[in-house]
Design an enzyme around this catalytic site. Structure first.
Site, PDB file in Angstrom:
ATOM      1  N   CYS A   1     -10.335  10.020  26.671  1.00  0.00           N
ATOM      2  CA  CYS A   1      -8.747  10.055  26.661  1.00  0.00           C
ATOM      3  C   CYS A   1      -8.793  11.449  25.811  1.00  0.00           C
ATOM      4  O   CYS A   1      -8.053  11.391  24.818  1.00  0.00           O
ATOM      5  CB  CYS A   1      -8.303   9.072  25.854  1.00  0.00           C
ATOM      6  SG  CYS A   1      -8.738   7.485  26.739  1.00  0.00           S
TER       7      CYS A   1
ATOM      8  N   GLY B   1     -36.029  27.541  21.099  1.00  0.00           N
ATOM      9  CA  GLY B   1     -35.699  25.892  21.251  1.00  0.00           C
ATOM     10  C   GLY B   1     -34.944  26.032  22.812  1.00  0.00           C
ATOM     11  O   GLY B   1     -35.693  25.739  23.718  1.00  0.00           O
ATOM     12  N   ARG B   2     -33.799  26.542  23.007  1.00  0.00           N
ATOM     13  CA  ARG B   2     -33.121  26.384  24.023  1.00  0.00           C
ATOM     14  C   ARG B   2     -34.003  26.920  25.396  1.00  0.00           C
ATOM     15  O   ARG B   2     -34.160  25.879  26.474  1.00  0.00           O
ATOM     16  CB  ARG B   2     -31.889  26.972  24.068  1.00  0.00           C
ATOM     17  CG  ARG B   2     -30.823  26.916  25.114  1.00  0.00           C
ATOM     18  CD  ARG B   2     -29.720  27.934  25.158  1.00  0.00           C
ATOM     19  NE  ARG B   2     -28.906  27.868  23.764  1.00  0.00           N
ATOM     20  CZ  ARG B   2     -28.117  26.992  23.517  1.00  0.00           C
ATOM     21  NH1 ARG B   2     -27.367  25.999  24.581  1.00  0.00           N
ATOM     22  NH2 ARG B   2     -27.256  26.911  22.195  1.00  0.00           N
TER      23      ARG B   2
ATOM     24  N   TYR C   1     -29.990  21.291  23.524  1.00  0.00           N
ATOM     25  CA  TYR C   1     -28.575  21.135  22.776  1.00  0.00           C
ATOM     26  C   TYR C   1     -27.571  20.057  23.581  1.00  0.00           C
ATOM     27  O   TYR C   1     -26.471  20.974  23.993  1.00  0.00           O
ATOM     28  CB  TYR C   1     -27.808  22.353  22.476  1.00  0.00           C
ATOM     29  CG  TYR C   1     -28.956  23.394  21.833  1.00  0.00           C
ATOM     30  CD1 TYR C   1     -28.941  22.989  20.292  1.00  0.00           C
ATOM     31  CD2 TYR C   1     -29.792  24.454  22.252  1.00  0.00           C
ATOM     32  CE1 TYR C   1     -29.895  23.705  19.429  1.00  0.00           C
ATOM     33  CE2 TYR C   1     -30.510  24.887  21.346  1.00  0.00           C
ATOM     34  CZ  TYR C   1     -30.491  24.721  20.116  1.00  0.00           C
ATOM     35  OH  TYR C   1     -31.557  25.577  19.384  1.00  0.00           O
TER      36      TYR C   1
ATOM     37  N   GLY D   1     -33.461  32.072  19.914  1.00  0.00           N
ATOM     38  CA  GLY D   1     -32.508  32.672  20.473  1.00  0.00           C
ATOM     39  C   GLY D   1     -32.355  33.429  21.812  1.00  0.00           C
ATOM     40  O   GLY D   1     -31.455  34.122  22.343  1.00  0.00           O
TER      41      GLY D   1
ATOM     42  N   GLU E   1     -40.007  31.275  17.672  1.00  0.00           N
ATOM     43  CA  GLU E   1     -39.828  29.896  17.684  1.00  0.00           C
ATOM     44  C   GLU E   1     -38.321  29.690  18.477  1.00  0.00           C
ATOM     45  O   GLU E   1     -37.386  29.183  18.281  1.00  0.00           O
ATOM     46  CB  GLU E   1     -39.535  29.464  16.295  1.00  0.00           C
ATOM     47  CG  GLU E   1     -38.545  30.435  15.374  1.00  0.00           C
ATOM     48  CD  GLU E   1     -38.441  30.202  13.965  1.00  0.00           C
ATOM     49  OE1 GLU E   1     -39.474  29.429  13.536  1.00  0.00           O
ATOM     50  OE2 GLU E   1     -37.394  30.195  13.607  1.00  0.00           O
TER      51      GLU E   1
END
Ligand SMILES: *Cc1c(COP(=O)(O)O)cnc(C)c1O
Length: 400
Positions: free
Chosen positions: A350, A274-275, A379, A236, A272
């Site tokens: 569209c 990620g981003r 992500y 996070g 841990e």
């Protein structure tokens, strides 16, 4: 604006139009970034990569020298990461693990399970019943801990501290610990506590969260007179899409964790992210198909869109981007070009939701120019609804 690295820029300008859009990853940049993150952390902090942020095998392998393991949250990730980086430690988390997934994780020799409920604990105990007691399955209990509102203030995606489907309720902590340490489940070994409570926190806030989780875990261990050797404080770490050149303050975070470890000499801390590990190494590159003016505003329609890069749609932000001008124009008619100072970049779908970046300062942007959207390494492709409208898939390039 977030400028692509030299290697990415050269490739994007070299690709033929029908080679776009493309995801271009700079693995050298990823290695440098990961090495910096690792260096900022004290030795007793284990760094796991949360595979759900981006599970491309090339990224998983590039990260391997800098991480201690990988956090997987489904049977699919488990099998995939197990193949991509064989033999590396895995922690299996995520709500709603099926018995088949748990059995597969046991077969694969997963070192750690992050258990999310008492039921899950019992399923695991049942499936691991024939384990030899000298090689028990490692277990961390994931808790939805009460954290002070202050520490979660800046968070965009709170997963804890309020009612959520994630982790055990603290009210079940004593039951879970008693079950695991009462001697009736020798096939399981309680290693510690896990808490991934929020996404998008800055370093100072994350230190506060880590301190509260460790304090809570220490009290739990003392109440049961057991040793908890591990605390996993989750991921996070904030990625700032509005100021892409500003990175998470790993140095401050590392110093905070060092202080915390000094007070708990027997503890292993694990994080841990990620981003914040992979976001910066990926670009979604494309070309401008058309530029038009509508009721006083300029729009550039690019090849591709949010069916490939869903991040701006899910987070409601403008994806940072850089224009790579292309001087040539192959047609005899005038080249569509923006007349005002800012242009809104949209995709081919569209739907008015197919917005990649609004009011980008790109005066004079023309059809045929190329655009590289940054911070597209996490992500991005893997959370996008690829099949909506049946446009072709992007290319994928891994440099370095
Ligand atoms: C998603 C997730 C992470 C990674 O979160 P980031 O915001 O990408 O750092 C880590 N742990 C768990 C349990 C997660 O669900």
């Amino acid at each position: 604006m977030t400028a692509p690295t030299r290697a990415v820029r050269d490739l994007v300008l070299d690709l033929p139009s029908d080679g776009l859009p493309a995801y271009v990853y700079d693995l050298t940049a990823l290695r440098e970034h990961a090495a910096g993150v690792r260096a900022a952390l004290p030795e007793r902090v284990e760094l796991y990569y949360a595979a759900k942020a981006n599970p491309e095998p090339e990224l998983l392998s590039a990260l391997s020298p800098y991480v201690d393991g990988y956090e997987v949250s489904s049977g699919g990730e488990l099998a995939h990461v197990g193949r991509a980086v064989p033999g590396r430690p895995l922690a299996f988390g995520g709500p709603g693990k099926t018995p088949a997934e748990i059995a597969a994780a046991l077969d694969l020799g997963v070192e750690r399970f992050h258990l999310e409920s008492l039921h899950e604990l019992r399923v695991l105990a049942d499936l691991a019943a024939d384990r030899a007691p000298d090689t028990p399955v490692g277990v961390l209990l994931r808790f939805n801990l009460p954290l002070s509102a202050a520490s979660l203030e800046g968070s965009s995606l709170a997963m804890g501290g309020r009612p959520t489907p994630f982790g055990l309720d603290p009210a079940d902590a004593d039951t879970a610990v008693a079950l695991l340490t009462g001697g009736t489940l020798p096939q399981l070994r309680l290693l510690g506590v896990h808490a991934h409570l929020a996404s998008g926190l800055e370093a100072e806030e994350q230190i506060g969260v880590a301190e509260s989780v460790v304090t809570w875990a220490t009290r739990l261990a003392a109440r049961h007179r057991v040793r908890l050797t591990e605390v996993d404080v989750g991921g996070g770490m904030h990625v700032d899409y509005t100021t892409p050149e500003r990175r998470y303050d790993w140095s401050t975070y590392g110093k905070g964790l060092t202080r915390l470890l000094d007070d708990h000499p027997d503890l292993t801390l694990r994080i841990e992210p990620g981003r914040a590990l992979t976001a910066y190494c990926g670009w979604y590159a494309t070309e401008v198909l058309d530029v038009k003016r509508s009721r006083g505003e300029d729009f550039a329609v690019v090849r591709g869109g949010t069916h490939h890069l869903r991040t701006p749609a899910t987070k409601g932000h403008d994806q940072p981007c850089s224009v790579l001008p292309v001087p040539s124009w192959p047609h005899p008619w005038p080249r569509p070009a923006a007349g005002s100072d800012t242009v809104t970049l949209t995709g081919q779908l569209c739907t008015p939701k197919d917005l990649l970046a609004r009011h980008v300062p790109a005066p004079g942007l023309r059809a045929g120019d190329r655009v590289a959207f940054g911070l597209a390494g996490a992500y991005a492709w893997n959370i996008s609804h690829h099949d909506f409208l049946m446009h072709p898939r992007p290319g994928f390039h891994f440099l370095g």
